[in-house]
Write a protein that holds these residues in place. Structure first.
Motif, mmCIF file in Angstrom:
data_model
loop_
_atom_site.group_PDB
_atom_site.id
_atom_site.type_symbol
_atom_site.label_atom_id
_atom_site.label_comp_id
_atom_site.label_asym_id
_atom_site.label_seq_id
_atom_site.Cartn_x
_atom_site.Cartn_y
_atom_site.Cartn_z
ATOM 1 N N ARG A 44 26.019 25.355 50.420
ATOM 2 C CA ARG A 44 26.553 24.316 49.534
ATOM 3 C C ARG A 44 26.207 24.561 48.065
ATOM 4 O O ARG A 44 26.898 24.071 47.169
ATOM 5 N N ASP A 45 25.118 25.324 47.819
ATOM 6 C CA ASP A 45 24.719 25.572 46.439
ATOM 7 C C ASP A 45 24.940 27.018 46.021
ATOM 8 O O ASP A 45 24.337 27.487 45.062
ATOM 9 N N SER A 46 25.817 27.737 46.716
ATOM 10 C CA SER A 46 26.054 29.142 46.384
ATOM 11 C C SER A 46 26.721 29.296 45.014
ATOM 12 O O SER A 46 27.479 28.424 44.566
ATOM 13 N N TYR A 47 26.459 30.431 44.410
ATOM 14 C CA TYR A 47 27.072 30.774 43.131
ATOM 15 C C TYR A 47 28.589 30.814 43.281
ATOM 16 O O TYR A 47 29.124 31.248 44.301
ATOM 17 N N ARG A 48 29.281 30.373 42.256
ATOM 18 C CA ARG A 48 30.740 30.406 42.253
ATOM 19 C C ARG A 48 31.203 30.541 40.813
ATOM 20 O O ARG A 48 30.478 30.224 39.869
ATOM 21 N N TRP A 49 32.440 31.010 40.659
ATOM 22 C CA TRP A 49 33.058 31.038 39.332
ATOM 23 C C TRP A 49 33.278 29.604 38.871
ATOM 24 O O TRP A 49 33.604 28.710 39.673
ATOM 25 N N ALA A 50 33.115 29.371 37.565
ATOM 26 C CA ALA A 50 33.146 28.009 37.028
ATOM 27 C C ALA A 50 34.469 27.296 37.278
ATOM 28 O O ALA A 50 34.521 26.067 37.322
ATOM 29 N N GLY A 99 23.053 32.945 47.808
ATOM 30 C CA GLY A 99 23.606 32.922 46.458
ATOM 31 C C GLY A 99 23.138 31.760 45.627
ATOM 32 O O GLY A 99 23.878 31.255 44.773
ATOM 33 N N GLY A 100 21.900 31.337 45.828
ATOM 34 C CA GLY A 100 21.424 30.151 45.141
ATOM 35 C C GLY A 100 20.884 30.390 43.745
ATOM 36 O O GLY A 100 20.776 29.449 42.956
ATOM 37 N N ASP A 101 20.546 31.637 43.409
ATOM 38 C CA ASP A 101 20.005 31.931 42.091
ATOM 39 C C ASP A 101 21.158 32.214 41.123
ATOM 40 O O ASP A 101 21.503 33.357 40.836
ATOM 41 N N HIS A 102 21.739 31.161 40.599
ATOM 42 C CA HIS A 102 22.925 31.298 39.761
ATOM 43 C C HIS A 102 22.641 32.090 38.488
ATOM 44 O O HIS A 102 23.485 32.882 38.048
ATOM 45 N N ALA A 103 21.486 31.884 37.903
ATOM 46 C CA ALA A 103 21.179 32.571 36.647
ATOM 47 C C ALA A 103 21.104 34.075 36.861
ATOM 48 O O ALA A 103 21.631 34.853 36.055
ATOM 49 N N LYS A 104 20.470 34.502 37.940
ATOM 50 C CA LYS A 104 20.314 35.938 38.188
ATOM 51 C C LYS A 104 21.655 36.571 38.522
ATOM 52 O O LYS A 104 21.997 37.642 38.008
ATOM 53 N N ILE A 105 22.430 35.939 39.384
ATOM 54 C CA ILE A 105 23.741 36.493 39.734
ATOM 55 C C ILE A 105 24.627 36.526 38.495
ATOM 56 O O ILE A 105 25.308 37.522 38.216
ATOM 57 N N GLY A 106 24.623 35.429 37.740
ATOM 58 C CA GLY A 106 25.460 35.348 36.547
ATOM 59 C C GLY A 106 25.113 36.375 35.492
ATOM 60 O O GLY A 106 25.955 36.733 34.657
ATOM 61 N N GLU A 107 23.875 36.877 35.526
ATOM 62 C CA GLU A 107 23.448 37.885 34.567
ATOM 63 C C GLU A 107 24.243 39.182 34.727
ATOM 64 O O GLU A 107 24.433 39.926 33.762
#
Length: 351
Positions: free
Chosen positions: A82-88, A240-248
């Motif tokens: 439910r909290d996985s990284y996704r495109w905005a 995919g919960g670490d949005h900041a790291k993935i988004g980097e």
């Protein structure tokens, strides 16, 4: 069988001495509508909703499956939560327990579940209600996903004012994506550059793809699914919960020139990567201008202009670790009418 034999021989010769052109390979592979230097385009008739995947045949699927000689399976899917990284631009998902053993026993709203009606063994169950985007985690973008122009058209000229309904799109939705069984080639750009992952906003060029393929002693031939590794998926973790790291790292990807090379010169029938969007973001101004102005020029080119599906957030880490570059790629999408992408998938690489 002879046709498959000719294809395999031609592929071998092309890789070894470069004497067989991709046009010749396309002919041997039975490619009906691909033209080197042009690619695919809107060439399968006014009602077509499938695009380049039309080119798969029984012979091409059989040839792809013959690449699996060890019985080893690589799961290319990333687990979704439910909290996985996704495109905005996509909605978050939610998973809700709709039925639980405790709730079934307490609510007693279904007579067949009660001891009085014979359920003396107390059989109950779990089920979940899901509110989820059709573009999350490991996915394949359908041809209706991206529209372009003031008329909001997508592949083959289907327009939103005619074919978008209250319950999703009515042309080129996810149910038109056939089961994909094809030769897959992973292009490990990150490894070739000696990096764990490509940096943010890095544009993968034709030269990058060529260098990685040369290092791997591999080539993209007509009918291939090309999968490009940036290294972003290594940061997904359990869900995919670490949005900041993935988004980097997530904004590294191919530019328009690389996309055109894969389709027009090499004949890829699908292009995938381990990021949420495949292409370099933000796009280079020249790429944006080349399609008339767009924040997603590679998507416009592949999905709208060429009818080439896009794979996103494919987990290529296992393939990279084992240095597996060629395999049988197998993927099927969830068949939910009206949706525009196969979502939370588990494609396979069979070796």
């Amino acid at each position: 069988m002879k046709q498959i034999g000719r294809l395999l021989v031609a592929v071998g010769l092309s890789m070894a001495v470069g004497v067989v052109t991709n046009s010749a390979l396309a002919q041997d592979a039975g490619m009906k509508r691909w033209t080197q230097g042009k690619g695919w385009g809107w060439v399968w008739g006014q009602e077509d909703e499938v695009g380049a995947l039309n080119e798969m045949t029984d012979a091409s699927r059989l040839a792809a499956l013959r690449l699996a000689t060890q019985g080893k399976t690589y799961d290319l899917g990333l687990p979704y939560a439910r909290d996985s990284y996704r495109w905005a631009g996509h909605n978050p998902g939610e998973i809700i327990s709709f039925r639980t053993p405790e709730g079934v026993a307490r609510q007693r709203d279904l007579p067949f579940t009660t001891p009085e009606q014979g359920n003396t063994g107390h059989t109950r169950w779990h089920s979940s209600a899901m509110f989820i985007s059709d573009n999350v985690a490991t996915q394949i973008d359908g041809l209706a996903h991206i529209t372009h122009g003031e008329d909001n058209h997508w592949y083959n000229g289907f327009k939103s004012d005619q074919w978008t309904g209250d319950f999703g799109v009515r042309k080129a939705d996810v149910t038109t994506i056939p089961p994909i069984v094809a030769r897959g080639v992973m292009i490990d750009v990150a490894r070739q550059k000696g990096l764990d992952a490509l940096p943010s906003n890095y544009e993968i060029t034709v030269a990058d793809l060529e260098a990685a393929l040369q290092a791997q002693n591999m080539d993209i031939t007509p009918g291939t699914v090309a999968l490009i590794r940036t290294g972003t998926a290594r940061f997904w973790g359990e869900s995919g919960g670490d949005h900041a790291k993935i988004g980097e790292y997530d904004t590294a990807g191919i530019g328009l020139a690389a996309a055109r090379w894969l389709v027009e010169q090499k004949g890829a029938i699908m292009v995938a990567s381990d990021t949420s969007g495949l292409e370099c973001l933000p796009p280079r101004p020249a790429d944006s201008q080349a399609v008339g102005g767009s924040f997603n020029p590679v998507h416009v080119y592949l999905l709208v202009q060429q009818g080439v599906h896009i794979g996103e957030f494919h987990n290529l880490e296992g393939l990279s670790a084992d240095r597996v570059y060629e395999f049988a790629y197998v993927a099927t999408t969830n068949a939910i009418r009206g949706t525009v992408a196969g979502t939370a998938l588990r494609p396979l690489a069979l070796r």
